[in-house]
Design a protein around this motif. Structure first.
Motif, mmCIF file in Angstrom:
data_model
loop_
_atom_site.group_PDB
_atom_site.id
_atom_site.type_symbol
_atom_site.label_atom_id
_atom_site.label_comp_id
_atom_site.label_asym_id
_atom_site.label_seq_id
_atom_site.Cartn_x
_atom_site.Cartn_y
_atom_site.Cartn_z
ATOM 1 N N GLN A 7 0.841 -1.200 0.000
ATOM 2 C CA GLN A 7 0.000 0.000 0.000
ATOM 3 C C GLN A 7 0.878 1.253 0.000
ATOM 4 N N GLU A 8 1.929 1.216 0.803
ATOM 5 C CA GLU A 8 2.823 2.373 0.914
ATOM 6 C C GLU A 8 3.510 2.687 -0.427
ATOM 7 N N LYS A 9 3.957 1.639 -1.102
ATOM 8 C CA LYS A 9 4.651 1.839 -2.387
ATOM 9 C C LYS A 9 3.683 2.409 -3.436
ATOM 10 N N ALA A 10 2.452 1.881 -3.458
ATOM 11 C CA ALA A 10 1.454 2.371 -4.423
ATOM 12 C C ALA A 10 1.060 3.817 -4.104
ATOM 13 N N GLU A 11 0.888 4.124 -2.827
ATOM 14 C CA GLU A 11 0.527 5.504 -2.441
ATOM 15 C C GLU A 11 1.638 6.482 -2.817
ATOM 16 N N GLY A 12 2.876 6.084 -2.608
ATOM 17 C CA GLY A 12 4.012 6.949 -2.950
ATOM 18 C C GLY A 12 4.104 7.168 -4.444
ATOM 19 N N PHE A 13 3.843 6.116 -5.204
ATOM 20 C CA PHE A 13 3.930 6.225 -6.654
ATOM 21 C C PHE A 13 2.896 7.219 -7.191
ATOM 22 N N TYR A 14 1.678 7.146 -6.634
ATOM 23 C CA TYR A 14 0.584 7.997 -7.116
ATOM 24 C C TYR A 14 0.358 9.230 -6.221
ATOM 25 N N ALA A 15 1.409 9.661 -5.498
ATOM 26 C CA ALA A 15 1.270 10.771 -4.544
ATOM 27 C C ALA A 15 0.622 12.012 -5.169
ATOM 28 N N GLU A 16 0.911 12.259 -6.465
ATOM 29 C CA GLU A 16 0.341 13.460 -7.108
ATOM 30 C C GLU A 16 -1.193 13.414 -7.151
ATOM 31 N N HIS A 17 -1.763 12.211 -7.009
ATOM 32 C CA HIS A 17 -3.225 12.070 -7.054
ATOM 33 C C HIS A 17 -3.845 11.923 -5.661
ATOM 34 N N SER A 18 -3.055 12.175 -4.603
ATOM 35 C CA SER A 18 -3.528 11.820 -3.252
ATOM 36 C C SER A 18 -4.787 12.584 -2.824
ATOM 37 N N GLU A 19 -5.037 13.748 -3.418
ATOM 38 C CA GLU A 19 -6.233 14.502 -3.044
ATOM 39 C C GLU A 19 -7.430 14.193 -3.941
ATOM 40 N N ARG A 20 -7.240 13.339 -4.941
ATOM 41 C CA ARG A 20 -8.327 13.063 -5.893
ATOM 42 C C ARG A 20 -9.312 12.066 -5.288
ATOM 43 N N PRO A 21 -10.584 12.171 -5.667
ATOM 44 C CA PRO A 21 -11.607 11.296 -5.065
ATOM 45 C C PRO A 21 -11.373 9.810 -5.349
ATOM 46 N N PHE A 22 -10.668 9.502 -6.444
ATOM 47 C CA PHE A 22 -10.475 8.101 -6.803
ATOM 48 C C PHE A 22 -9.193 7.503 -6.210
ATOM 49 N N PHE A 23 -8.461 8.278 -5.378
ATOM 50 C CA PHE A 23 -7.145 7.831 -4.906
ATOM 51 C C PHE A 23 -7.198 6.493 -4.166
ATOM 52 N N LYS A 24 -8.173 6.373 -3.238
ATOM 53 C CA LYS A 24 -8.267 5.132 -2.445
ATOM 54 C C LYS A 24 -8.517 3.925 -3.338
ATOM 55 N N ASP A 25 -9.445 4.096 -4.286
ATOM 56 C CA ASP A 25 -9.766 3.007 -5.220
ATOM 57 C C ASP A 25 -8.546 2.652 -6.076
ATOM 58 N N LEU A 26 -7.811 3.676 -6.478
ATOM 59 C CA LEU A 26 -6.638 3.464 -7.326
ATOM 60 C C LEU A 26 -5.576 2.648 -6.576
ATOM 61 N N VAL A 27 -5.314 3.034 -5.327
ATOM 62 C CA VAL A 27 -4.308 2.315 -4.528
ATOM 63 C C VAL A 27 -4.787 0.893 -4.267
ATOM 64 N N SER A 28 -6.053 0.745 -3.969
ATOM 65 C CA SER A 28 -6.589 -0.588 -3.696
ATOM 66 C C SER A 28 -6.504 -1.475 -4.947
ATOM 67 N N PHE A 29 -6.778 -0.906 -6.101
ATOM 68 C CA PHE A 29 -6.651 -1.662 -7.354
ATOM 69 C C PHE A 29 -5.204 -2.043 -7.637
ATOM 70 N N MET A 30 -4.296 -1.096 -7.452
ATOM 71 C CA MET A 30 -2.885 -1.351 -7.800
ATOM 72 C C MET A 30 -2.218 -2.358 -6.860
ATOM 73 N N THR A 31 -2.838 -2.584 -5.681
ATOM 74 C CA THR A 31 -2.296 -3.578 -4.747
ATOM 75 C C THR A 31 -3.095 -4.883 -4.793
ATOM 76 N N SER A 32 -4.013 -5.000 -5.749
ATOM 77 C CA SER A 32 -4.916 -6.171 -5.784
ATOM 78 C C SER A 32 -4.255 -7.404 -6.415
ATOM 79 N N GLY A 33 -3.102 -7.231 -7.030
ATOM 80 C CA GLY A 33 -2.406 -8.359 -7.656
ATOM 81 C C GLY A 33 -1.082 -7.869 -8.185
ATOM 82 N N PRO A 34 -0.240 -8.792 -8.647
ATOM 83 C CA PRO A 34 1.078 -8.366 -9.130
ATOM 84 C C PRO A 34 1.001 -7.481 -10.367
#
Ligand code: GDP
Ligand code: MG
Length: 142
Positions: free
Chosen positions: A44-71
């Protein structure tokens, strides 16, 4: 034209569809060379750091959750105009708007599960390549 490097990520949806080879083949056919490549499961930390520029966007949580859902498969692509070229091959963020024949038109199922990531500018490419790869892991082919 400038020789550039860009970061590409084959996202969990495309890995789950067994589309890794098809997607890498498109890069190679377009003249981009894979100079680094690895499969990773993002924390989760690596995905959040990668997409930090989007951290205030409404879809951020979904994006991080998707990017950590599989390799994912993370690659450095090198070639003439690699950053823009990769973005052309990817197609628009929303697969419904992506041009026919682009990776997202062919493999993405929705705006969040959209198959691939690609750096969008020289500054982000440099940051994103260094976020995943050390210099020793990149193998220029000359
Ligand atoms: P990209 O550069 O084309 O990947 O697009 P962006 O940098 O604007 O957004 C990063 C990623 O966030 C996209 O690839 C999508 O996976 C996701 N995303 C962007 N916009 C939306 C949105 O409106 N809704 C949702 N659910 N996800 C989005
Ligand atoms: Mg982007």
């Amino acid at each position: 034209m400038a020789q550039e490097r860009t970061l590409s990520i084959i996202k969990p949806d495309a890995v789950a569809k067994n589309a890794v080879g098809d997607i890498i083949s498109r890069f190679e056919k377009a003249g981009l060379q894979v100079v680094a490549c690895k499969m990773v499961s993002l924390s989760q930390e690596k995905a959040e750091g990668f997409y930090a520029e989007h951290s205030e966007r409404p879809f951020f949580k979904d994006l991080v959750s998707f990017m950590t859902s599989g390799p994912v498969v993370v690659q450095v692509l090198e070639g003439d105009n690699a950053i823009a070229r990769n973005r052309e091959l990817m197609g628009a963020t929303d697969p419904k708007k992506a041009e026919a024949g682009t990776i997202r038109a062919d493999f993405a199922s929705s705006i969040d599960a959209n198959a691939v990531h690609g750096s969008d500018a020289p500054e982000s490419a440099q940051r994103e390549v260094a976020y995943f790869f050390s210099d020793e892991e990149i193998c220029p082919r000359g």
